[in-house]
Design a protein around this motif. Sequence first.
Motif, mmCIF file in Angstrom:
data_model
loop_
_atom_site.group_PDB
_atom_site.id
_atom_site.type_symbol
_atom_site.label_atom_id
_atom_site.label_comp_id
_atom_site.label_asym_id
_atom_site.label_seq_id
_atom_site.Cartn_x
_atom_site.Cartn_y
_atom_site.Cartn_z
ATOM 1 N N UNK A 1 24.524 56.548 -36.524
ATOM 2 C CA UNK A 1 25.544 56.270 -35.516
ATOM 3 C C UNK A 1 26.930 56.082 -36.101
ATOM 4 N N UNK A 2 27.032 55.576 -37.305
ATOM 5 C CA UNK A 2 28.345 55.313 -37.880
ATOM 6 C C UNK A 2 28.829 56.450 -38.771
ATOM 7 N N UNK A 3 28.098 57.559 -38.791
ATOM 8 C CA UNK A 3 28.482 58.674 -39.641
ATOM 9 C C UNK A 3 28.672 59.937 -38.814
ATOM 10 N N UNK A 4 29.358 60.900 -39.415
ATOM 11 C CA UNK A 4 29.570 62.197 -38.786
ATOM 12 C C UNK A 4 28.657 63.196 -39.461
ATOM 13 N N UNK A 5 27.895 63.941 -38.677
ATOM 14 C CA UNK A 5 27.052 64.996 -39.228
ATOM 15 C C UNK A 5 27.976 66.140 -39.631
ATOM 16 N N UNK A 6 28.111 66.359 -40.917
ATOM 17 C CA UNK A 6 28.970 67.436 -41.402
ATOM 18 C C UNK A 6 28.386 67.985 -42.678
ATOM 19 N N UNK A 7 27.752 69.126 -42.572
ATOM 20 C CA UNK A 7 27.159 69.750 -43.746
ATOM 21 C C UNK A 7 28.154 70.686 -44.420
ATOM 22 N N UNK A 8 29.414 70.630 -43.977
ATOM 23 C CA UNK A 8 30.424 71.511 -44.549
ATOM 24 C C UNK A 8 30.490 72.854 -43.852
ATOM 25 N N UNK A 9 29.758 73.003 -42.748
ATOM 26 C CA UNK A 9 29.675 74.289 -42.068
ATOM 27 C C UNK A 9 30.970 74.666 -41.366
ATOM 28 N N UNK A 10 31.749 73.702 -40.916
ATOM 29 C CA UNK A 10 32.967 73.956 -40.170
ATOM 30 C C UNK A 10 34.054 73.027 -40.688
ATOM 31 N N UNK A 11 35.273 73.513 -40.889
ATOM 32 C CA UNK A 11 36.333 72.589 -41.273
ATOM 33 C C UNK A 11 36.547 71.535 -40.201
ATOM 34 N N UNK A 12 36.637 70.273 -40.591
ATOM 35 C CA UNK A 12 36.740 69.172 -39.645
ATOM 36 C C UNK A 12 37.870 69.290 -38.629
ATOM 37 N N UNK A 13 39.091 69.755 -38.984
ATOM 38 C CA UNK A 13 40.162 69.784 -37.984
ATOM 39 C C UNK A 13 39.879 70.674 -36.778
ATOM 40 N N UNK A 14 38.969 71.620 -36.881
ATOM 41 C CA UNK A 14 38.751 72.541 -35.767
ATOM 42 C C UNK A 14 37.577 72.163 -34.876
ATOM 43 N N UNK A 15 36.849 71.100 -35.211
ATOM 44 C CA UNK A 15 35.689 70.778 -34.384
ATOM 45 C C UNK A 15 36.136 70.216 -33.038
ATOM 46 N N UNK A 16 35.401 70.555 -31.982
ATOM 47 C CA UNK A 16 35.741 70.020 -30.674
ATOM 48 C C UNK A 16 35.460 68.524 -30.625
ATOM 49 N N UNK A 17 36.243 67.842 -29.857
ATOM 50 C CA UNK A 17 36.087 66.393 -29.729
ATOM 51 C C UNK A 17 34.717 66.072 -29.150
ATOM 52 N N UNK A 18 34.041 65.087 -29.743
ATOM 53 C CA UNK A 18 32.744 64.669 -29.241
ATOM 54 C C UNK A 18 31.576 65.426 -29.830
ATOM 55 N N UNK A 19 31.820 66.353 -30.742
ATOM 56 C CA UNK A 19 30.762 67.164 -31.351
ATOM 57 C C UNK A 19 30.836 67.040 -32.859
ATOM 58 N N UNK A 20 29.689 66.955 -33.509
ATOM 59 C CA UNK A 20 29.695 66.987 -34.966
ATOM 60 C C UNK A 20 30.097 68.393 -35.400
ATOM 61 N N UNK A 21 30.715 68.523 -36.561
ATOM 62 C CA UNK A 21 31.064 69.866 -37.050
ATOM 63 C C UNK A 21 29.832 70.761 -37.156
ATOM 64 N N UNK A 22 28.703 70.196 -37.539
ATOM 65 C CA UNK A 22 27.490 70.991 -37.703
ATOM 66 C C UNK A 22 26.947 71.469 -36.355
ATOM 67 N N UNK A 23 26.996 70.619 -35.337
ATOM 68 C CA UNK A 23 26.538 71.028 -34.004
ATOM 69 C C UNK A 23 27.458 72.100 -33.428
ATOM 70 N N UNK A 24 28.774 71.927 -33.611
ATOM 71 C CA UNK A 24 29.718 72.941 -33.131
ATOM 72 C C UNK A 24 29.485 74.271 -33.838
ATOM 73 N N UNK A 25 29.222 74.211 -35.131
ATOM 74 C CA UNK A 25 28.938 75.426 -35.893
ATOM 75 C C UNK A 25 27.649 76.094 -35.413
ATOM 76 N N UNK A 26 26.646 75.282 -35.074
ATOM 77 C CA UNK A 26 25.391 75.840 -34.565
ATOM 78 C C UNK A 26 25.617 76.575 -33.248
#
Length: 185
Positions: free
Chosen positions: A94-119
């Motif tokens: 809950x206190x972390x962001x799921x980010x496997x490096x799949x998407x640069x953080x500045x472009x992720x949509x609000x409310x979505x982990x970078x990895x989920x947005x990339x999926x």
Amino acid sequence: MGDVPPRHSQRPAAERGASRPDLDTGLTAELAAVVAGARRRALRDGDRQVDTAHLLHTLLESDPEVRAVFEAPQIARLLGYLVQRAIGYGLRWQSTVEDSGAVPSPSEPEGWSPTAASALEGAYGRAARRGDACARGLDLLAAIVGDSESRAVEVLGRAGVDVRALPARIEAENAMEGYAPGATG
């Protein structure tokens, strides 16, 4: 829907990246319901972002094509593990962001982990390569398992699923449903 996190489409195109499709477009009605369900699940669980485990949980509950990829005992173990996560096992996430490096953080949509947005982007790409305008649940599952660092892959592994075997099982299910590469549907 007042319980839905801010939508990607509410952010200016320049801010969110012009190449990123809106998360609610390009989905079958069934997959749009999965995305909405994952949003509600994240909110209900008190998670900061929708992650791939939320998507996997909702896919397993609602998509028969996705369930067909797994054996019945695997589905039961997966759902049991995901429910445990929802009621507290996943508090460390809950206190972390799921980010496997799949998407640069500045472009992720609000409310979505970078990895989920990339999926989701990967699901759109699979549908486009197949010649379909909309992504399906199997497209999203394939994109999720394609990122070995995602939370969903961690969940799958902890539940005893051989993640390396899933791409072949997904393609076999696609072929049974008439969605082989190059086929239209």
